[in-house]
Motif scaffolding. Structure first.
Motif, PDB file in Angstrom:
ATOM      1  N   THR A  49      -8.905  11.197 -10.058  1.00 27.16           N
ATOM      2  CA  THR A  49      -9.225  12.607 -10.280  1.00 27.16           C
ATOM      3  C   THR A  49     -10.722  12.866 -10.100  1.00 27.16           C
ATOM      4  OG1 THR A  49      -9.133  14.441 -11.868  1.00 27.16           O
ATOM      5  CG2 THR A  49      -9.491  12.253 -12.783  1.00 27.16           C
ATOM      6  N   ARG A 100      -7.109  23.396 -19.818  1.00 28.35           N
ATOM      7  CA  ARG A 100      -5.782  23.714 -20.327  1.00 28.35           C
ATOM      8  C   ARG A 100      -5.829  24.386 -21.697  1.00 28.35           C
ATOM      9  NH1 ARG A 100      -3.916  17.698 -19.550  1.00 28.35           N
ATOM     10  NH2 ARG A 100      -5.508  17.977 -17.961  1.00 28.35           N
ATOM     11  N   ASP A 214      -8.450  31.255 -11.799  1.00 23.61           N
ATOM     12  CA  ASP A 214      -8.548  29.892 -12.315  1.00 23.61           C
ATOM     13  C   ASP A 214      -9.695  29.297 -11.498  1.00 23.61           C
ATOM     14  OD1 ASP A 214      -8.441  27.143 -12.575  1.00 23.61           O
ATOM     15  OD2 ASP A 214      -6.255  27.029 -12.629  1.00 23.61           O
ATOM     16  N   SER A 254     -12.279  24.985 -16.142  1.00 21.25           N
ATOM     17  CA  SER A 254     -12.480  23.624 -16.619  1.00 21.25           C
ATOM     18  C   SER A 254     -13.841  23.166 -16.128  1.00 21.25           C
ATOM     19  CB  SER A 254     -11.381  22.707 -16.065  1.00 21.25           C
ATOM     20  OG  SER A 254     -11.755  21.356 -16.265  1.00 21.25           O
ATOM     21  N   LYS A 257     -14.790  20.089 -13.715  1.00 20.18           N
ATOM     22  CA  LYS A 257     -14.864  20.084 -12.250  1.00 20.18           C
ATOM     23  C   LYS A 257     -16.236  20.636 -11.833  1.00 20.18           C
ATOM     24  CE  LYS A 257     -10.248  19.954 -12.981  1.00 20.18           C
ATOM     25  NZ  LYS A 257      -9.692  19.983 -14.340  1.00 20.18           N
ATOM     26  N   ARG A 404      -2.981  11.885  -3.416  1.00 24.16           N
ATOM     27  CA  ARG A 404      -4.287  12.542  -3.483  1.00 24.16           C
ATOM     28  C   ARG A 404      -5.378  11.523  -3.744  1.00 24.16           C
ATOM     29  NH1 ARG A 404      -6.261  16.723  -8.144  1.00 24.16           N
ATOM     30  NH2 ARG A 404      -6.510  14.755  -9.243  1.00 24.16           N
TER      31      ARG A 404
HETATM   32  N1  F0G Z   1      -6.594  24.327 -13.134  1.00 25.46           N
HETATM   33  C1  F0G Z   1      -6.778  23.528 -12.058  1.00 25.46           C
HETATM   34  C2  F0G Z   1      -6.782  24.117 -10.695  1.00 25.46           C
HETATM   35  C3  F0G Z   1      -6.980  22.145 -12.246  1.00 25.46           C
HETATM   36  O1  F0G Z   1      -7.168  21.367 -11.183  1.00 25.46           O
HETATM   37  C4  F0G Z   1      -6.977  21.623 -13.559  1.00 25.46           C
HETATM   38  C5  F0G Z   1      -7.154  20.184 -13.790  1.00 25.46           C
HETATM   39  C6  F0G Z   1      -6.796  22.491 -14.640  1.00 25.46           C
HETATM   40  C7  F0G Z   1      -6.605  23.848 -14.385  1.00 25.46           C
HETATM   41  C8  F0G Z   1      -6.785  22.014 -16.054  1.00 25.46           C
HETATM   42  O2  F0G Z   1      -8.050  21.633 -16.466  1.00 25.46           O
HETATM   43  O3  F0G Z   1      -7.873  19.165 -16.927  1.00 25.46           O
HETATM   44  O4  F0G Z   1      -9.721  20.557 -17.889  1.00 25.46           O
HETATM   45  O5  F0G Z   1      -7.418  20.798 -18.746  1.00 25.46           O
HETATM   46  N2  F0G Z   1      -7.065  19.312 -12.871  1.00 25.46           N
HETATM   47  C9  F0G Z   1      -7.280  17.870 -12.990  1.00 25.46           C
HETATM   48  C10 F0G Z   1      -6.943  17.198 -11.689  1.00 25.46           C
HETATM   49  C11 F0G Z   1      -6.609  17.246 -14.164  1.00 25.46           C
HETATM   50  O6  F0G Z   1      -6.909  15.950 -11.663  1.00 25.46           O
HETATM   51  O7  F0G Z   1      -6.751  17.876 -10.685  1.00 25.46           O
HETATM   52  P1  F0G Z   1      -8.275  20.469 -17.573  1.00 25.46           P
END
Ligand code: F0G
Length: 456
Positions: A49, A100, A214, A254, A257, A404
């Motif tokens: 990730t 989340r 988002d 989040s 990222k 991925r």
């Molecule tokens: N929205 C998107 C587009 C995401 O990619 C993620 C998390 C979340 C919401 C949730 O965020 O993990 O901080 O609770 N993506 C990670 C991934 C886990 O590996 O793509 P989070």
């Protein structure tokens, strides 16, 4: 100069434990062929990730020392709040511990049984937080977004005609909001154009429905707009991002990222009534509204990270390194979702392992083989993650079988990527010998995290 270099030097480092193939084969057997069960120190290149795995800068570590850990009204909060407000323009900002948590609070507040939330593609946690309200998460991605070989510039766009149809034919009270995910993680990390964001906002507002982003990878999306959408080539990424947010009534985020933080997130919104309800829930589940489940130092790391993420030298390097991996795989005959996304490369496993039947999990078999060959950890996004059993007991397969390879921010150098490419080449030589897998334990939900397998 043609060569794009990493725009940083390395001051503090994390050693990688070098392992050999017999060691990794044993580790994988011990983990029951589930890469989530492998201890991270047994992974040489961890592409599981890009979330929470960024290297922080010296300025971020310095900001951490400024962290104010007061329960209420910490100065860290005000630095965080002003950085987020300056970027997004939203009136109210609620910190949360990760994306989340933002989704949980938003959808608990606004969604009820029978509601429908349209999105380009919901990320899994977003979908789960909608579905737990007994509402429906509906993906309305443009058709080219589902075709790995289609090279359109904005494959993350929502289908405007479908959205318009949906808004006309669905009672207003069943649509708590319209959402767009930038970039579209579930669909190859593909961007959404400014025109699409503007049009989505206009349509939603014509029907009196709020529009949220988002925004996890907002900076990468903004940089794609700069590179690909006419009229934006001379705007700064900060200006483009600000414009993206200006069409929305709020966002979930989040910070793991596009804020270079190891933890954190926020909800931004303009509607005072909505924010007041969300704030009450925040106090119940995350903490007081000036820390929201984070330490003061985390808020400072985010505030500083947001200044660095819109740096175009960084983004240029980021895209060059992702593209380098993607193009290197294509050159070696490995089909990926094209064009390369911002944060990850998605390998089309069916093109690499056409002989493994779908019910023997070719994507997962490929991810396991990549670990054995080179200690590289990717993540299957295919039948293990999204497959289901139909009422007749037969498997229902998702449209794509992908692996991925997500790229942590500012962590790996070009020679790490060269190593991944060499391993991929090695794997291609033995792809006829790679066997499929079957469950020895199949959990009832989110099975990829805890399932156990054996080789067929
Ligand atoms: N929205 C998107 C587009 C995401 O990619 C993620 C998390 C979340 C919401 C949730 O965020 O993990 O901080 O609770 N993506 C990670 C991934 C886990 O590996 O793509 P989070």
């Amino acid at each position: 100069m043609k060569t794009i270099i990493e725009p940083f030097r390395i001051k503090s480092l994390e050693p990688i434990k070098m392992t050999d193939r017999p060691y990794r084969e044993k580790a994988l057997r011990k983990a029951h062929y589930n890469l989530f069960a492998i201890p991270a120190e047994d992974v040489m290149i961890d592409l599981l990730t890009d979330s929470g795995t960024s290297s922080m800068s010296n300025a971020q570590w310095a900001a951490i020392m400024m962290g104010d850990e007061s329960y209420a009204g910490a100065s860290s909060f005000f630095r965080f709040e002003s950085a987020v407000k300056e970027l997004t323009g939203f009136k109210y900002i609620l910190p949360v511990h990760q994306g989340r948590a933002a989704e949980k609070i938003l959808f608990t507040t606004i969604a009820k049984k029978g509601d429908i939330i349209p999105n380009n593609s919901h990320f899994d946690t977003t979908r789960a937080n909608v579905e737990v309200r007994e509402a429906e998460a509906r993906d309305l991605l443009v058709p080219e977004g589902r075709d790995p070989r289609n090279k359109s510039p904005f494959k993350g766009n929502i289908d405007i005609n479908k959205l318009s149809e949906f808004l006309k034919s669905t009672p207003r009270e069943r649509i708590p909001l319209v959402m767009l995910t930038v970039t579209n993680n579930s669909g190859g990390g593909q961007p959404v154009s400014m025109a699409n964001i503007r049009e989505t906002s206009k349509l939603a507002h014509q029907h009196g429905v709020p529009f949220f982003l988002d925004a996890c990878r907002f900076a990468e999306n903004a940089y794609f707009i700069k590179l690909r959408e006419p009229g934006y080539e001379n705007k700064s990424v900060f200006e483009i991002a600000h414009e993206m947010f200006s069409y929305a009534d709020g966002c979930t985020m989040s910070a793991k990222k596009d804020a270079f933080a190891n933890i954190g997130g926020w909800i931004g919104a303009n509607d005072e009534g909505l924010v007041s309800n969300m704030r009450n829930l925040l106090i119940l589940t995350e903490g007081f509204p000036t820390y929201g489940g984070l330490a003061g130092r985390d808020l400072d790391a985010i505030a500083q990270g947001l200044k660095e993420i819109v740096d175009e030298d960084y983004l240029k390097y980021r895209f060059a390194s992702t593209r380098y991996l993607g193009e290197g795989l294509l050159k070696r005959g490995i089909q990926i979702v094209e064009p390369p996304g911002g944060h990850a490369i998605y390998v089309d496993a069916l093109s690499v392992l056409p002989n493994i039947p779908r019910d023997q999990f070719p994507g997962h078999a490929l991810a396991c083989a990549l670990y054995e060959v080179g200690g590289i950890r990717g993540c299957e996004i295919g039948t293990v993650m999204f497959g289901k059993k139909g009422p007749d007991g037969k498997n229902i397969f998702p449209a794509l079988e992908l692996v991925r390879l997500a790229i942590p921010r500012r962590v790996y150098t070009q020679s790490h990527v060269d190593y991944v490419l060499e391993c991929a080449e090695e794997l291609m030589k033995e792809c006829n010998k790679i066997r499929g897998l079957r469950f020895t334990y199949e959990p009832p939900a989110l099975r990829h995290f805890t399932a156990k397998f054996e080789r067929v």
